[in-house]
Design a protein around this motif. Structure first.
Motif, PDB file in Angstrom:
ATOM      1  N   GLU A 136     -60.586   2.202  -5.588  1.00  0.00           N
ATOM      2  CA  GLU A 136     -59.397   2.020  -5.158  1.00  0.00           C
ATOM      3  C   GLU A 136     -59.125   3.147  -4.231  1.00  0.00           C
ATOM      4  OE1 GLU A 136     -55.778   0.808  -3.776  1.00  0.00           O
ATOM      5  OE2 GLU A 136     -57.112  -0.227  -4.745  1.00  0.00           O
ATOM      6  N   LEU A 137     -59.451   4.357  -4.692  1.00  0.00           N
ATOM      7  CA  LEU A 137     -59.214   5.703  -3.828  1.00  0.00           C
ATOM      8  C   LEU A 137     -59.825   5.550  -2.546  1.00  0.00           C
ATOM      9  CD1 LEU A 137     -57.889   8.453  -4.049  1.00  0.00           C
ATOM     10  CD2 LEU A 137     -60.319   9.461  -4.844  1.00  0.00           C
ATOM     11  N   SER A 138     -60.924   4.995  -2.359  1.00  0.00           N
ATOM     12  CA  SER A 138     -61.788   5.397  -1.040  1.00  0.00           C
ATOM     13  C   SER A 138     -62.672   4.103  -0.944  1.00  0.00           C
ATOM     14  CB  SER A 138     -62.232   6.746  -0.935  1.00  0.00           C
ATOM     15  OG  SER A 138     -63.165   6.640   0.159  1.00  0.00           O
ATOM     16  N   ARG A 222     -56.019  10.385   2.611  1.00  0.00           N
ATOM     17  CA  ARG A 222     -54.760  10.067   3.071  1.00  0.00           C
ATOM     18  C   ARG A 222     -54.950   8.375   2.626  1.00  0.00           C
ATOM     19  NH1 ARG A 222     -53.932  11.779   8.244  1.00  0.00           N
ATOM     20  NH2 ARG A 222     -52.844  13.463   7.171  1.00  0.00           N
ATOM     21  N   HIS A 223     -54.305   8.269   1.303  1.00  0.00           N
ATOM     22  CA  HIS A 223     -54.270   6.583   0.894  1.00  0.00           C
ATOM     23  C   HIS A 223     -52.817   5.989   1.301  1.00  0.00           C
ATOM     24  CE1 HIS A 223     -54.328   3.438  -2.065  1.00  0.00           C
ATOM     25  NE2 HIS A 223     -55.739   3.745  -2.279  1.00  0.00           N
ATOM     26  N   PRO A 224     -53.255   4.671   1.864  1.00  0.00           N
ATOM     27  CA  PRO A 224     -52.130   3.850   2.212  1.00  0.00           C
ATOM     28  C   PRO A 224     -51.222   3.472   1.411  1.00  0.00           C
ATOM     29  CG  PRO A 224     -54.239   2.606   2.034  1.00  0.00           C
ATOM     30  CD  PRO A 224     -54.544   3.852   1.700  1.00  0.00           C
ATOM     31  N   LEU A 225     -51.399   3.589   0.025  1.00  0.00           N
ATOM     32  CA  LEU A 225     -50.423   3.142  -1.233  1.00  0.00           C
ATOM     33  C   LEU A 225     -49.500   4.482  -1.564  1.00  0.00           C
ATOM     34  CD1 LEU A 225     -49.248   1.016  -2.798  1.00  0.00           C
ATOM     35  CD2 LEU A 225     -51.135   1.662  -4.521  1.00  0.00           C
ATOM     36  N   VAL A 226     -50.474   5.609  -1.799  1.00  0.00           N
ATOM     37  CA  VAL A 226     -49.739   6.695  -2.544  1.00  0.00           C
ATOM     38  C   VAL A 226     -49.594   7.994  -1.632  1.00  0.00           C
ATOM     39  CG1 VAL A 226     -50.408   5.726  -4.797  1.00  0.00           C
ATOM     40  CG2 VAL A 226     -51.695   7.607  -3.739  1.00  0.00           C
ATOM     41  N   THR A 251     -57.108  16.810 -10.746  1.00  0.00           N
ATOM     42  CA  THR A 251     -55.933  17.425  -9.773  1.00  0.00           C
ATOM     43  C   THR A 251     -55.232  18.249 -10.537  1.00  0.00           C
ATOM     44  OG1 THR A 251     -54.643  15.706 -10.788  1.00  0.00           O
ATOM     45  CG2 THR A 251     -55.251  15.241  -8.540  1.00  0.00           C
ATOM     46  N   GLU A 252     -54.734  19.240  -9.994  1.00  0.00           N
ATOM     47  CA  GLU A 252     -54.061  20.158 -10.606  1.00  0.00           C
ATOM     48  C   GLU A 252     -52.846  19.537 -11.586  1.00  0.00           C
ATOM     49  OE1 GLU A 252     -54.337  23.479 -10.931  1.00  0.00           O
ATOM     50  OE2 GLU A 252     -55.840  24.004  -9.514  1.00  0.00           O
ATOM     51  N   PRO A 253     -52.653  19.879 -12.933  1.00  0.00           N
ATOM     52  CA  PRO A 253     -51.778  19.042 -13.734  1.00  0.00           C
ATOM     53  C   PRO A 253     -50.288  19.587 -13.073  1.00  0.00           C
ATOM     54  CG  PRO A 253     -53.343  20.409 -15.128  1.00  0.00           C
ATOM     55  CD  PRO A 253     -53.694  20.785 -13.631  1.00  0.00           C
ATOM     56  N   GLY A 254     -49.562  18.304 -13.101  1.00  0.00           N
ATOM     57  CA  GLY A 254     -48.122  18.712 -12.584  1.00  0.00           C
ATOM     58  C   GLY A 254     -47.887  18.606 -11.046  1.00  0.00           C
ATOM     59  N   SER A 255     -49.102  18.724 -10.231  1.00  0.00           N
ATOM     60  CA  SER A 255     -49.150  18.765  -8.854  1.00  0.00           C
ATOM     61  C   SER A 255     -48.654  17.287  -8.379  1.00  0.00           C
ATOM     62  CB  SER A 255     -50.126  19.360  -8.402  1.00  0.00           C
ATOM     63  OG  SER A 255     -51.258  18.024  -8.494  1.00  0.00           O
ATOM     64  N   PRO A 256     -48.117  17.374  -7.141  1.00  0.00           N
ATOM     65  CA  PRO A 256     -47.765  16.115  -6.241  1.00  0.00           C
ATOM     66  C   PRO A 256     -48.877  15.253  -6.220  1.00  0.00           C
ATOM     67  CG  PRO A 256     -46.639  18.049  -5.147  1.00  0.00           C
ATOM     68  CD  PRO A 256     -47.739  18.492  -6.165  1.00  0.00           C
ATOM     69  N   SER A 257     -50.182  15.888  -6.065  1.00  0.00           N
ATOM     70  CA  SER A 257     -51.425  15.004  -6.166  1.00  0.00           C
ATOM     71  C   SER A 257     -51.598  14.262  -7.437  1.00  0.00           C
ATOM     72  CB  SER A 257     -52.538  15.630  -5.587  1.00  0.00           C
ATOM     73  OG  SER A 257     -52.282  16.109  -4.329  1.00  0.00           O
ATOM     74  N   ALA A 258     -51.504  15.068  -8.440  1.00  0.00           N
ATOM     75  CA  ALA A 258     -51.527  14.448  -9.904  1.00  0.00           C
ATOM     76  C   ALA A 258     -50.681  13.299 -10.028  1.00  0.00           C
ATOM     77  CB  ALA A 258     -51.180  15.475 -10.985  1.00  0.00           C
ATOM     78  N   GLU A 259     -49.437  13.304  -9.688  1.00  0.00           N
ATOM     79  CA  GLU A 259     -48.442  12.253  -9.675  1.00  0.00           C
ATOM     80  C   GLU A 259     -48.800  11.150  -8.912  1.00  0.00           C
ATOM     81  OE1 GLU A 259     -44.671  13.954  -8.506  1.00  0.00           O
ATOM     82  OE2 GLU A 259     -44.336  15.205 -10.225  1.00  0.00           O
ATOM     83  N   ALA A 260     -49.247  11.194  -7.654  1.00  0.00           N
ATOM     84  CA  ALA A 260     -49.695  10.280  -6.865  1.00  0.00           C
ATOM     85  C   ALA A 260     -51.033   9.539  -7.447  1.00  0.00           C
ATOM     86  CB  ALA A 260     -49.991  10.909  -5.410  1.00  0.00           C
ATOM     87  N   LEU A 261     -51.951  10.472  -7.935  1.00  0.00           N
ATOM     88  CA  LEU A 261     -52.998   9.873  -8.462  1.00  0.00           C
ATOM     89  C   LEU A 261     -52.787   8.902  -9.847  1.00  0.00           C
ATOM     90  CD1 LEU A 261     -56.224   9.822  -8.491  1.00  0.00           C
ATOM     91  CD2 LEU A 261     -56.365  11.524 -10.028  1.00  0.00           C
ATOM     92  N   ALA A 262     -51.828   9.332 -10.473  1.00  0.00           N
ATOM     93  CA  ALA A 262     -51.314   8.808 -11.741  1.00  0.00           C
ATOM     94  C   ALA A 262     -50.579   7.462 -11.403  1.00  0.00           C
ATOM     95  CB  ALA A 262     -50.179   9.396 -12.620  1.00  0.00           C
ATOM     96  N   ARG A 263     -50.025   7.108 -10.145  1.00  0.00           N
ATOM     97  CA  ARG A 263     -49.220   6.026  -9.620  1.00  0.00           C
ATOM     98  C   ARG A 263     -50.616   5.093  -9.178  1.00  0.00           C
ATOM     99  NH1 ARG A 263     -46.231   9.664  -6.853  1.00  0.00           N
ATOM    100  NH2 ARG A 263     -46.927   8.914  -4.775  1.00  0.00           N
ATOM    101  N   LEU A 264     -51.487   5.769  -8.531  1.00  0.00           N
ATOM    102  CA  LEU A 264     -52.787   4.833  -8.247  1.00  0.00           C
ATOM    103  C   LEU A 264     -53.375   4.188  -9.482  1.00  0.00           C
ATOM    104  CD1 LEU A 264     -54.218   3.977  -5.632  1.00  0.00           C
ATOM    105  CD2 LEU A 264     -55.643   5.826  -5.944  1.00  0.00           C
ATOM    106  N   ALA A 265     -53.588   5.276 -10.412  1.00  0.00           N
ATOM    107  CA  ALA A 265     -54.404   4.624 -11.573  1.00  0.00           C
ATOM    108  C   ALA A 265     -53.304   3.375 -12.373  1.00  0.00           C
ATOM    109  CB  ALA A 265     -54.424   5.763 -12.528  1.00  0.00           C
ATOM    110  N   ALA A 266     -52.115   3.455 -12.189  1.00  0.00           N
ATOM    111  CA  ALA A 266     -51.236   2.548 -12.836  1.00  0.00           C
ATOM    112  C   ALA A 266     -51.315   1.264 -11.895  1.00  0.00           C
ATOM    113  CB  ALA A 266     -49.718   2.949 -12.711  1.00  0.00           C
ATOM    114  N   SER A 267     -51.497   1.386 -10.790  1.00  0.00           N
ATOM    115  CA  SER A 267     -51.627   0.148  -9.903  1.00  0.00           C
ATOM    116  C   SER A 267     -52.892  -0.510 -10.084  1.00  0.00           C
ATOM    117  CB  SER A 267     -51.392   0.451  -8.277  1.00  0.00           C
ATOM    118  OG  SER A 267     -52.292   1.247  -7.994  1.00  0.00           O
ATOM    119  N   VAL A 268     -53.898   0.227 -10.366  1.00  0.00           N
ATOM    120  CA  VAL A 268     -55.173  -0.333 -10.748  1.00  0.00           C
ATOM    121  C   VAL A 268     -55.296  -0.924 -12.125  1.00  0.00           C
ATOM    122  CG1 VAL A 268     -57.885   0.251 -11.393  1.00  0.00           C
ATOM    123  CG2 VAL A 268     -56.489   1.414  -9.499  1.00  0.00           C
ATOM    124  N   THR A 269     -54.307  -0.468 -12.945  1.00  0.00           N
ATOM    125  CA  THR A 269     -54.184  -1.003 -14.273  1.00  0.00           C
ATOM    126  C   THR A 269     -53.696  -2.164 -14.336  1.00  0.00           C
ATOM    127  OG1 THR A 269     -54.531   1.341 -15.527  1.00  0.00           O
ATOM    128  CG2 THR A 269     -53.641  -0.814 -16.778  1.00  0.00           C
TER     129      THR A 269
END
Length: 280
Positions: A136-138, A222-226, A251-269
């Motif tokens: 989903e990432l790439s 640069r992901h179109p969703l997050v 990702t670095e815990p608590g970073s904006p990228s960590a939050e974006a990756l969590a949103r992407l993981a939630a969409s995959v789930t």
């Protein structure tokens, strides 16, 4: 016989300017962008005639001391010096064809259970396995895709990778480090030939003869969703399969990228849950 040693020496001396080598500029017009052959010989403390024979492939098997002196003259780092030593040393017998590397069931299970994007690929850049989050990432992380081909020939790759210029340079240098001196590999020749015809950028980078193993670093997507994500790369050689590497992105815990990756993981789930219930 192809002169791999000469190609490497020629490419690397063209990347070192006289000023960088501590030489006076001189008054004559220079016909080469970097060091002349005689300048490399002077810096290495060897005769110009001998260096010319090495670069032209008319003299093989220089001593380790000579190779080390040339490496210093060309300002090579440790990994490039080791590569030069391998090129200058006795060539090993071509390895017999081996079965295609396969991803073990245990490694495949690991990819499915880790909560970060993860893939396994071979030395040619072919993706053999990837977890859903990586796919989903790439689009370059989907099994069956060649990562180099996608990176250099997909029109969307430059937009997908904000640091495309740097990432392509790292990728080609890593390819050289991975294949080492196995220059008789027909599949490798076919891939390099194809990429050189299709991509000016690849052809220019390959001609530099940069050698650098990339085991860790930053990975911008640069992901179109997050949106934009800055990920950390960790690569590992797969024990028991020397042609395979596993790549994990985190990702670095608590970073904006960590939050974006969590949103992407939630969409995959969520997508997998819909598929599991038979929803379109």
């Amino acid at each position: 016989m192809h002169n791999d040693l000469g190609d490497f020496l020629r490419a690397r001396r063209e990347l070192v300017t006289p000023a960088e080598a501590g030489l006076p500029p001189g008054n004559n017009l220079r016909r080469v962008p970097g060091l002349r052959r005689e300048e490399v010989a002077l810096l290495a403390g060897i005769s110009a005639e001998y260096y010319v024979r090495l670069e032209q492939g008319r003299d093989r098997g220089p001593s380790a001391q000579v190779v080390d002196a040339i490496a210093r003259a060309l300002q090579l780092d440790t990994e490039s010096t080791a590569y030069l030593m391998a090129l200058a040393g006795p060539r090993t017998r071509r390895r017999d064809a081996r079965p295609e590397p396969r991803v073990s069931p245990g490694l495949a299970l690991l990819l499915r259970t880790v909560n970060v994007p993860a893939i396994v690929f071979d030395k040619y850049g072919d993706v053999l396995a990837a977890n859903p989050l990586a796919q989903e990432l790439s689009p370059g992380m989907v099994p069956g895709v060649n990562r180099l081909r996608a990176l250099f020939t997909d029109p969307a790759a430059q937009n997908h990778h904000p640091d495309w210029e740097q990432y392509t340079a790292i990728s080609v240098a890593h390819l050289r480090a991975r294949i080492g001196t196995e220059t008789e590999d027909e599949r490798l020749h076919a891939l390099i030939g194809e990429m050189s015809l299709k991509s000016d950028r690849f052809r220019q980078l390959w001609a530099r003869h940069d050698v650098r193993t990339a085991r860790s670093g930053n990975f911008l997507i640069r992901h179109p969703l997050v949106g934009d994500l800055e990920l950390l790369i960790e690569k590992f050689s797969v024990v028991g399969a020397d042609d395979l590497e596993a790549l994990f992105l985190h990702t670095e815990p608590g970073s904006p990228s960590a939050e974006a990756l969590a949103r992407l993981a939630a969409s995959v789930t969520a997508d997998q849950g819909l598929l599991g219930r038979g929803q379109p």
